[in-house]
Design an enzyme around this catalytic site. Structure first.
Site, PDB file in Angstrom:
ATOM      1  N   HIS A   1     -10.973  -1.714   1.799  1.00 46.34           N
ATOM      2  CA  HIS A   1     -11.232  -0.388   1.225  1.00 46.34           C
ATOM      3  C   HIS A   1     -12.099  -0.436  -0.033  1.00 46.34           C
ATOM      4  O   HIS A   1     -12.014   0.446  -0.882  1.00 46.34           O
ATOM      5  CB  HIS A   1      -9.909   0.332   0.920  1.00 46.34           C
ATOM      6  CG  HIS A   1     -10.061   1.830   0.875  1.00 46.34           C
ATOM      7  ND1 HIS A   1      -9.126   2.664   0.298  1.00 46.34           N
ATOM      8  CD2 HIS A   1     -11.062   2.654   1.322  1.00 46.34           C
ATOM      9  CE1 HIS A   1      -9.514   3.926   0.401  1.00 46.34           C
ATOM     10  NE2 HIS A   1     -10.687   3.942   1.019  1.00 46.34           N
TER      11      HIS A   1
ATOM     12  N   ASP B   1       0.845  -1.201   0.000  1.00 49.13           N
ATOM     13  CA  ASP B   1       0.000   0.000   0.000  1.00 49.13           C
ATOM     14  C   ASP B   1       0.879   1.249   0.000  1.00 49.13           C
ATOM     15  O   ASP B   1       1.669   1.462   0.931  1.00 49.13           O
ATOM     16  CB  ASP B   1      -0.885  -0.029   1.254  1.00 49.13           C
ATOM     17  CG  ASP B   1      -2.052   0.924   1.174  1.00 49.13           C
ATOM     18  OD1 ASP B   1      -2.109   1.719   0.230  1.00 49.13           O
ATOM     19  OD2 ASP B   1      -2.917   0.866   2.069  1.00 49.13           O
ATOM     20  N   ASP B   2       0.771   2.059  -1.053  1.00 51.92           N
ATOM     21  CA  ASP B   2       1.508   3.326  -1.161  1.00 51.92           C
ATOM     22  C   ASP B   2       3.023   3.130  -1.219  1.00 51.92           C
ATOM     23  O   ASP B   2       3.786   4.018  -0.823  1.00 51.92           O
ATOM     24  CB  ASP B   2       1.173   4.273   0.014  1.00 51.92           C
ATOM     25  CG  ASP B   2      -0.247   4.770  -0.009  1.00 51.92           C
ATOM     26  OD1 ASP B   2      -1.001   4.413  -0.935  1.00 51.92           O
ATOM     27  OD2 ASP B   2      -0.628   5.510   0.924  1.00 51.92           O
TER      28      ASP B   2
ATOM     29  N   LYS C   1      -5.946  -5.079   4.182  1.00 46.74           N
ATOM     30  CA  LYS C   1      -6.795  -3.910   3.951  1.00 46.74           C
ATOM     31  C   LYS C   1      -7.758  -4.170   2.793  1.00 46.74           C
ATOM     32  O   LYS C   1      -7.349  -4.656   1.747  1.00 46.74           O
ATOM     33  CB  LYS C   1      -5.907  -2.700   3.640  1.00 46.74           C
ATOM     34  CG  LYS C   1      -6.654  -1.493   3.105  1.00 46.74           C
ATOM     35  CD  LYS C   1      -5.712  -0.339   2.820  1.00 46.74           C
ATOM     36  CE  LYS C   1      -6.288   0.619   1.798  1.00 46.74           C
ATOM     37  NZ  LYS C   1      -5.444   1.783   1.533  1.00 46.74           N
TER      38      LYS C   1
ATOM     39  N   CYS D   1      -5.580   4.128  -4.106  1.00 41.65           N
ATOM     40  CA  CYS D   1      -5.633   2.713  -3.757  1.00 41.65           C
ATOM     41  C   CYS D   1      -6.957   2.037  -4.107  1.00 41.65           C
ATOM     42  O   CYS D   1      -6.961   0.971  -4.731  1.00 41.65           O
ATOM     43  CB  CYS D   1      -5.313   2.517  -2.284  1.00 41.65           C
ATOM     44  SG  CYS D   1      -6.211   3.590  -1.153  1.00 41.65           S
TER      45      CYS D   1
ATOM     46  N   ASP E   1      -0.039  -0.491  -5.066  1.00 43.39           N
ATOM     47  CA  ASP E   1      -1.318  -0.001  -5.592  1.00 43.39           C
ATOM     48  C   ASP E   1      -1.261   1.408  -6.171  1.00 43.39           C
ATOM     49  O   ASP E   1      -2.175   1.819  -6.884  1.00 43.39           O
ATOM     50  CB  ASP E   1      -2.410  -0.085  -4.520  1.00 43.39           C
ATOM     51  CG  ASP E   1      -2.109   0.755  -3.286  1.00 43.39           C
ATOM     52  OD1 ASP E   1      -1.003   1.318  -3.181  1.00 43.39           O
ATOM     53  OD2 ASP E   1      -2.989   0.844  -2.400  1.00 43.39           O
ATOM     54  N   ASN E   2      -0.238   2.172  -5.866  1.00 46.15           N
ATOM     55  CA  ASN E   2      -0.076   3.526  -6.418  1.00 46.15           C
ATOM     56  C   ASN E   2       1.258   4.064  -5.948  1.00 46.15           C
ATOM     57  O   ASN E   2       2.029   3.371  -5.281  1.00 46.15           O
ATOM     58  CB  ASN E   2      -1.222   4.460  -6.002  1.00 46.15           C
ATOM     59  CG  ASN E   2      -1.558   4.432  -4.532  1.00 46.15           C
ATOM     60  OD1 ASN E   2      -2.672   4.063  -4.149  1.00 46.15           O
ATOM     61  ND2 ASN E   2      -0.620   4.803  -3.669  1.00 46.15           N
TER      62      ASN E   2
ATOM     63  N   HIS F   1       1.326   2.233   4.030  1.00 46.23           N
ATOM     64  CA  HIS F   1       0.397   3.361   4.171  1.00 46.23           C
ATOM     65  C   HIS F   1       0.644   4.048   5.519  1.00 46.23           C
ATOM     66  O   HIS F   1       1.013   3.396   6.494  1.00 46.23           O
ATOM     67  CB  HIS F   1      -1.040   2.826   4.105  1.00 46.23           C
ATOM     68  CG  HIS F   1      -2.094   3.875   3.946  1.00 46.23           C
ATOM     69  ND1 HIS F   1      -2.456   4.724   4.960  1.00 46.23           N
ATOM     70  CD2 HIS F   1      -2.898   4.189   2.896  1.00 46.23           C
ATOM     71  CE1 HIS F   1      -3.430   5.527   4.548  1.00 46.23           C
ATOM     72  NE2 HIS F   1      -3.698   5.234   3.293  1.00 46.23           N
TER      73      HIS F   1
ATOM     74  N   LYS G   1       1.654   9.810  -5.349  1.00 48.96           N
ATOM     75  CA  LYS G   1       0.266   9.357  -5.239  1.00 48.96           C
ATOM     76  C   LYS G   1      -0.704  10.522  -5.435  1.00 48.96           C
ATOM     77  O   LYS G   1      -0.511  11.601  -4.886  1.00 48.96           O
ATOM     78  CB  LYS G   1       0.036   8.732  -3.858  1.00 48.96           C
ATOM     79  CG  LYS G   1      -1.402   8.312  -3.579  1.00 48.96           C
ATOM     80  CD  LYS G   1      -1.532   7.740  -2.175  1.00 48.96           C
ATOM     81  CE  LYS G   1      -2.968   7.418  -1.823  1.00 48.96           C
ATOM     82  NZ  LYS G   1      -3.101   6.866  -0.451  1.00 48.96           N
TER      83      LYS G   1
ATOM     84  N   ARG H   1      -7.538  -1.178  -6.529  1.00 47.76           N
ATOM     85  CA  ARG H   1      -7.983  -2.452  -5.957  1.00 47.76           C
ATOM     86  C   ARG H   1      -9.243  -2.959  -6.642  1.00 47.76           C
ATOM     87  O   ARG H   1      -9.418  -4.169  -6.823  1.00 47.76           O
ATOM     88  CB  ARG H   1      -8.206  -2.290  -4.447  1.00 47.76           C
ATOM     89  CG  ARG H   1      -6.913  -2.130  -3.683  1.00 47.76           C
ATOM     90  CD  ARG H   1      -7.102  -1.432  -2.333  1.00 47.76           C
ATOM     91  NE  ARG H   1      -5.811  -0.972  -1.851  1.00 47.76           N
ATOM     92  CZ  ARG H   1      -5.068  -1.618  -0.942  1.00 47.76           C
ATOM     93  NH1 ARG H   1      -5.524  -2.733  -0.393  1.00 47.76           N
ATOM     94  NH2 ARG H   1      -3.901  -1.147  -0.569  1.00 47.76           N
TER      95      ARG H   1
END
Length: 552
Positions: A139, A37-38, A137, A75, A333-334, A228, A385, A79
């Protein structure tokens, strides 16, 4: 809202019928999809980073890494496409609920959760005889119909929101009054020794073991909270990086770029641009440098711990003689997260977290690394991001599957997040029946990954993207791009990514016919997918703050 209200209720996930798969000579593979994540493009060692990531490096050495892989700039849109193979505006994540513009509220494709129009990869594979597990996660929705248990996952555990504290069930932002950890459809009470990366790896291992005796394949979705914000890591992981980052973000970025050139990932001679809002390291005071160096050290320690956790899952599969019949994917994811929330909401963070230097990264603390380090994470690209520039949407991607993926391979062919579902279904020998809303938007990468093709998407095929006002249209080596404030000025620009991966030379004025052709392709993409453009004056940060205030 109580978690039982979020989790209880009848499942209403979309189901699809399956066409009969072609006969396969071998048992269908397991699939382990690992999502960071991130995490920045250059953070892991195979992409030039100095952070100790031997398990990601192992996957790259034993499989293939893509250097021109793209995702959404946020994100949840990523996803939604990762788990369906369908554009985010069709799945319900045309924009994140946290960033919705007023003109998008209540509109189809902007529900802010998986809207049931398309089946998830978990649903498709479960119908085809796979066990399906999710840890981490989510989301992608908090309604009874949109949680993992309703979206094809046989067993699931994690957090429903876009992030949470890594040591306890605690919100990390004033945008969430509370965070909801779940186990299937029940509330999850976290153990006293909870640390997110360790817990999610433990849970994935336990779920795999629970049904290993029946010889059915599994699909595991391991979606770490790392890295994240809040950046949190055991103190011993942080300590070993503090002296490294005393050099500052510009020096680290230069080091990473030189490694990328040596590795053949990037061409020599690129100019590394400092994005707006990124301070000159040498202009900081000694105290500012000391604090910022530790912020990055915490981030690096958190990422290394994630790598350790990945290694434990891989080693467990190896010990059970399952690893070589498992498709293992690792990706982010980004781009790296530049936004610093603590200065925006100082009273909230002072009241809920220990902000001291001495305990930074430990339980009860809050840390985030800001634009300087986010830019270093995305070396050599501009921005981070939230931006549709390469710094927001180019991501690491590594895949291992012996006998099907070239060992030690590397490809600079353009690929997109929508290509993952077709690829995994191809490897599994599973085909969803055709349905208008569920038409997969990508292509199988199997030939590319085997080393039997140099290109995935034809040079004349447009691939579109949009979220929160940021947009891009890829066609061959050309990229049409627009970034919304504060990451850009909302104007369209054209770049040749093969020659100019850092997006420094806008071709729009010199090649107006190319610009108009790409704009026409983007318009067709937007119409086909129901894109609702943000209104004039839309600013991602301002909208996010306004939406957070309205929820509280």
């Amino acid at each position: 809202m109580a978690i039982r209200d979020l989790l209880l209720g009848a499942a209403a996930a979309a189901c699809v019928s399956l066409t009969a798969p072609a006969a396969r000579a071998a048992a269908p593979p397991n699939i382990l999809l690992i999502l960071a994540d991130d995490m920045g493009y250059s953070d892991a060692s195979p992409y030039g980073g100095e952070i100790f990531t031997p398990n990601i490096a192992r996957l790259a050495a034993e499989g293939m890494m893509l250097t021109n892989f793209h995702v959404a700039a946020y994100c949840a849109p990523t996803r939604s496409m990762l788990l369906t193979g369908v554009d985010n505006h069709v799945t319900g994540l045309g924009n994140m609920s946290e960033l919705l513009a007023d003109n998008q509220r209540g509109k189809p494709g902007y529900e802010g959760y998986l809207n049931g129009r398309v089946a998830t990869l978990a649903t498709i594979l479960r119908n085809a005889g796979y066990h399906t597990y999710m840890a981490g996660k989510w989301h992608l929705g908090k309604t009874p119909e949109s949680i993992p248990a309703a979206q094809g996952f046989e067993r699931s555990a994690g957090v429903l929101e876009g992030g949470a504290d890594n040591y306890e069930a605690k919100s990390y932002t004033p945008g969430y009054k509370a965070v909801h950890f779940f186990d299937g459809r029940q509330e999850l009470t976290l153990p006293p020794d909870f640390y997110s990366s360790k817990f999610y790896a433990d849970r994935m291992i336990a779920d795999i073991d629970a049904n290993a005796a029946d010889d059915k394949p599994f699909f595991g979705y391991l979606a770490f909270q790392a890295v994240h914000q809040p950046h949190q890591a055991p103190a011993e992981f942080t300590a070993r990086y503090i002296s490294t980052y005393a050099a500052g973000w510009s020096a680290i970025s230069s080091f990473r770029y030189q490694r990328q050139v040596e590795l053949g990932i990037m061409p020599p001679g690129l100019v590394l641009m400092r994005p707006p809002g990124t301070a000159d390291w040498n202009a900081l005071t000694p105290e500012e440098k000391r604090v910022d160096a530790k912020r990055m050290a915490v981030y690096a320690g958190m990422l290394e711990y994630m790598d350790v956790s990945i290694g434990r899952v891989l080693d467990h599969l190896q010990s059970r003689h399952m690893l070589d019949n498992t498709v293992v994917v690792f990706m982010s994811d980004n781009g790296g997260e530049a936004t610093r929330l603590a200065p925006m909401f100082p009273d909230y963070y002072r009241a809920h977290f220990d902000l001291s230097y001495a305990r930074m990264g430990e339980k009860g603390t809050y840390s985030e690394y800001g634009p300087g380090w986010a830019a270093a994470s995305m070396t050599p690209f501009a921005n981070f991001k939230g931006s549709a520039a390469e710094g927001g949407v180019r991501a690491p991607f590594v895949i291992r599957y012996p006998g099907h993926v070239a060992e030690g391979g590397r490809s600079d062919a353009f690929a997109y997040v929508l290509d993952i579902v077709p690829t995994l279904l191809d490897f599994a020998g599973v085909q969803p029946a055709a349905a208008p809303a569920a038409t997969l938007g990508g292509r199988s990468m199997a030939a590319l990954l085997a080393g039997n093709a140099a290109r995935l998407h034809p040079a004349d095929e447009p691939v579109g993207y949009e979220a929160a006002g940021g947009a891009a249209l890829y066609r061959g080596d050309n990229k049409l791009v627009r970034s919304a404030p504060p990451y850009g000025d909302g104007k369209w620009r054209v770049y040749d990514l093969a020659r100019d991966p850092t997006e420094t030379h806008d071709l729009g004025a010199a090649q107006p016919a190319l610009l108009q052709s790409l704009l026409a392709d983007y318009a067709a993409y937007a119409k086909a997918n129901g894109v609702i453009e943000v209104p004039p004056g839309y600013d991602v940060i301002k909208q996010g703050r306004a939406n957070a205030a309205s929820r509280n």
